[in-house]
Design an enzyme around this catalytic site. Structure first.
Site, PDB file in Angstrom:
ATOM      1  N   GLY A 244     -51.026  44.349  75.735  1.00 24.48           N
ATOM      2  CA  GLY A 244     -50.052  43.246  75.788  1.00 24.48           C
ATOM      3  C   GLY A 244     -49.337  43.161  77.115  1.00 24.48           C
ATOM      4  O   GLY A 244     -49.983  43.786  77.875  1.00 24.48           O
ATOM      5  N   ASN A 245     -48.436  42.422  77.322  1.00 17.10           N
ATOM      6  CA  ASN A 245     -47.660  42.454  78.448  1.00 17.10           C
ATOM      7  C   ASN A 245     -46.152  42.255  78.499  1.00 17.10           C
ATOM      8  O   ASN A 245     -45.701  41.927  77.414  1.00 17.10           O
ATOM      9  CB  ASN A 245     -48.332  41.163  79.327  1.00 17.10           C
ATOM     10  CG  ASN A 245     -48.069  39.838  78.729  1.00 17.10           C
ATOM     11  OD1 ASN A 245     -46.998  39.533  78.488  1.00 17.10           O
ATOM     12  ND2 ASN A 245     -49.209  39.238  78.526  1.00 17.10           N
ATOM     13  N   ARG A 246     -45.418  42.101  79.372  1.00 18.23           N
ATOM     14  CA  ARG A 246     -44.074  42.070  79.431  1.00 18.23           C
ATOM     15  C   ARG A 246     -43.399  40.978  79.052  1.00 18.23           C
ATOM     16  O   ARG A 246     -41.972  40.647  79.243  1.00 18.23           O
ATOM     17  CB  ARG A 246     -43.520  42.755  80.513  1.00 18.23           C
ATOM     18  CG  ARG A 246     -43.908  44.345  80.393  1.00 18.23           C
ATOM     19  CD  ARG A 246     -43.807  44.959  81.799  1.00 18.23           C
ATOM     20  NE  ARG A 246     -42.359  44.831  82.490  1.00 18.23           N
ATOM     21  CZ  ARG A 246     -41.345  45.857  82.385  1.00 18.23           C
ATOM     22  NH1 ARG A 246     -41.749  47.135  82.062  1.00 18.23           N
ATOM     23  NH2 ARG A 246     -40.248  45.605  83.069  1.00 18.23           N
TER      24      ARG A 246
END
Ligand code: CTP
Length: 477
Positions: A244-246
């Site tokens: 995922g990412n932030r």
């Protein structure tokens, strides 16, 4: 046409006050009404304007007009504090790039020349280290009186203020003579010259004058369908793990909410987001992976694939796409269908995801994968807005806008304090296909959203006006 619209219309060229905070001091002359137009002109040059109104000026023009146009509460009372306890005229004095007093009355010139800080305008001028521009307006005999002459000389020579001399013509007294407020473009020029190439101050949001809360933009997106993507996609490694990412989705959700408030019908395609969604007002589609995002996007935009056997020209089901989602660039080539057990090490083979925005742009512009024209462009031409999260320099952003064939690209440096993932503020640069570059100060994400939508609404109006003109020309042939 609103000030905001005009401001963005000018953005193609260089706006001379971009990123500047200009304080406009208005004192009690009959010419006070002209300060409203001056505010518009300063805004059109890219300035963020905050207004200081003396008590007598407020008898000519009420603070509400200035507040609505500037989007800042108007400072009128010297003794009143801002809602957050700060002293308004000091905040303005400390954060403004310039103060322009227009119109400046004979009384105000006298007070200022003697440092008598009995009103907010004088107090801010006394407290600031920013350049001050003064545009007097009064009756002819008052202007030529030795008292006024010496006050003006003191402001100019001892204080270093720029004085934009009044012009001649009919005056409020019925006489004709020198004393009319200078032409407004000349006052704007004087502000630009006074600031010169001083560095932009751009203090942090909490050091700037507050914004008027909840002042609605006009309903300039009524009848438009705006599709917004938000949040980060998650690419499964196995049934319990993902890459995922932030991204928090805050920026995309702020855009969806702002578009709804301006009357648009909104489809919000939300990947992983950590903020509540406006699901009572928008059509919300939840997705997880880049693949699902692609499917939901093509469905919302074109009612399906948008390629192959679709009719040509393809009708757009949307007016604008704002692609704020943080789309994973890689996905595991072969996600496991059972939870992977712990072992010595794990290597994942990743393959790149398709560039969704570039794909949409190709469909809209009637191009195939190689960029050759294969069909009619989609009509009416929808507006495509991308985001570019960069770390460090924003140099690559212009190349991204061109490579993806976008109309607007909103670039931000996610490594900068107060900007990027999870924050409530953002400092962005809006690039357009004509080469324009709009550097915005650090703003709340909601305000950034509205600034982006100012551009979107303006561009859609221009698009419709152009196709109407083309239609009329066609009909007259
Ligand atoms: N985007 C997209 N599909 C992808 C990757 C990005 O549609 N597979 C969109 C994003 O939503 C954003 C824009 O493209 O609006 C730019 O995203 P960004 O990650 O900055 O650019 P990339 O093209 O992925 O380039 P890079 O990762 O090399 O910076």
């Amino acid at each position: 046409m609103t000030a905001m619209r005009r401001a963005t219309g000018a953005a193609g060229g260089a706006r001379r006050l971009e990123g500047r905070l200009v304080a406009l001091g208005v004192t009690g002359s009959i010419a006070a009404y002209k300060a409203v137009e001056l505010l518009r002109l300063l805004t059109a040059e890219g300035a963020d304007v905050v207004v200081l109104l003396s008590a007598s000026a407020a008898r000519f023009v009420g603070p509400l007009s200035f507040a609505a146009l500037s989007r800042h509460p108007v400072e009128t009372e010297l003794m009143e504090l801002l809602p957050d306890g700060r002293i308004g005229h000091v905040v303005i004095a400390d954060s403004a790039d310039a103060i322009v007093v227009a119109p400046a009355t004979a009384h105000w010139l006298g007070a200022m020349a003697n440092g008598l800080a009995g009103d907010v305008v004088t107090a801010a001028c006394l407290a600031t280290s920013a350049p001050v521009v003064v545009a007097p307006a009064m009756d002819g005999d008052m202007w030529t009186h030795p008292a006024t002459r010496s006050n003006v000389a003191r402001l100019r020579d001892a204080f270093g203020y720029a004085v934009v001399e009044p012009g001649s013509g009919p005056l409020a007294s019925g006489q004709s003579g020198v004393g009319r407020l200078a032409e407004l473009p000349a006052i704007v020029d004087a502000v630009v010259a006074a600031i010169g190439d001083r560095p932009v101050r751009q203090p942090a949001v909490d050091a700037r004058p507050p914004l008027v809360a909840g002042l609605p933009r006009e309903a300039d997106l009524v009848g438009r369908h705006v599709v917004v993507t938000a949040g980060g996609t998650r690419e499964p490694i196995d049934p319990v793990r993902y890459i995922g990412n932030r991204s928090s989705g805050k920026m995309g959700v702020a855009i969806a909410e702002a578009a709804l408030d301006r009357g648009a019908s909104v489809t919000l395609i939300a990947a992983d987001v950590s903020v509540p969604l406006p699901d009572e007002r928008a059509r919300v589609v939840r997705v997880e992976t880049t693949g699902q995002l692609r499917g939901a996007l093509l469905e919302a935009l074109f009612g399906g694939g948008g390629g192959g056997g679709a009719p040509s020209p393809l009708a757009a089901r949307f007016d604008a796409l704002v692609m704020a989602a943080a789309v994973a660039d890689f996905t595991p080539a072969a996600p496991a269908d059972r939870k992977l057990a712990r072992g010595e090490s794990l290597s994942l083979e990743l393959r790149p995801t398709p560039d969704l925005l570039a794909e949409v742009a190709r469909i809209v512009r009637g191009l195939d994968g190689e960029g050759s024209e294969t069909r009619e462009p989609v009509t009416p031409t929808p507006l495509l807005v991308g985001f570019a999260a960069e770390t460090g320099s924003l140099e690559r952003a212009g190349a991204k806008l061109r490579a993806k064939r976008l109309d607007l690209l909103v670039a931000n440096d996610v490594a900068e304090a107060g900007s990027g993932f999870g924050t409530d503020t953002n400092r962005v640069v809006i690039l357009d296909a004509a080469g324009g570059r709009d550097e915005l100060p650090l703003l709340s994400k909601r305000e950034v959203a509205d600034r982006i939508l100012d551009r979107v609404a303006g561009a859609l109006d221009d698009r419709d006006a152009a196709s109407q003109t083309a239609g009329m020309q066609e009909a007259s042939r």
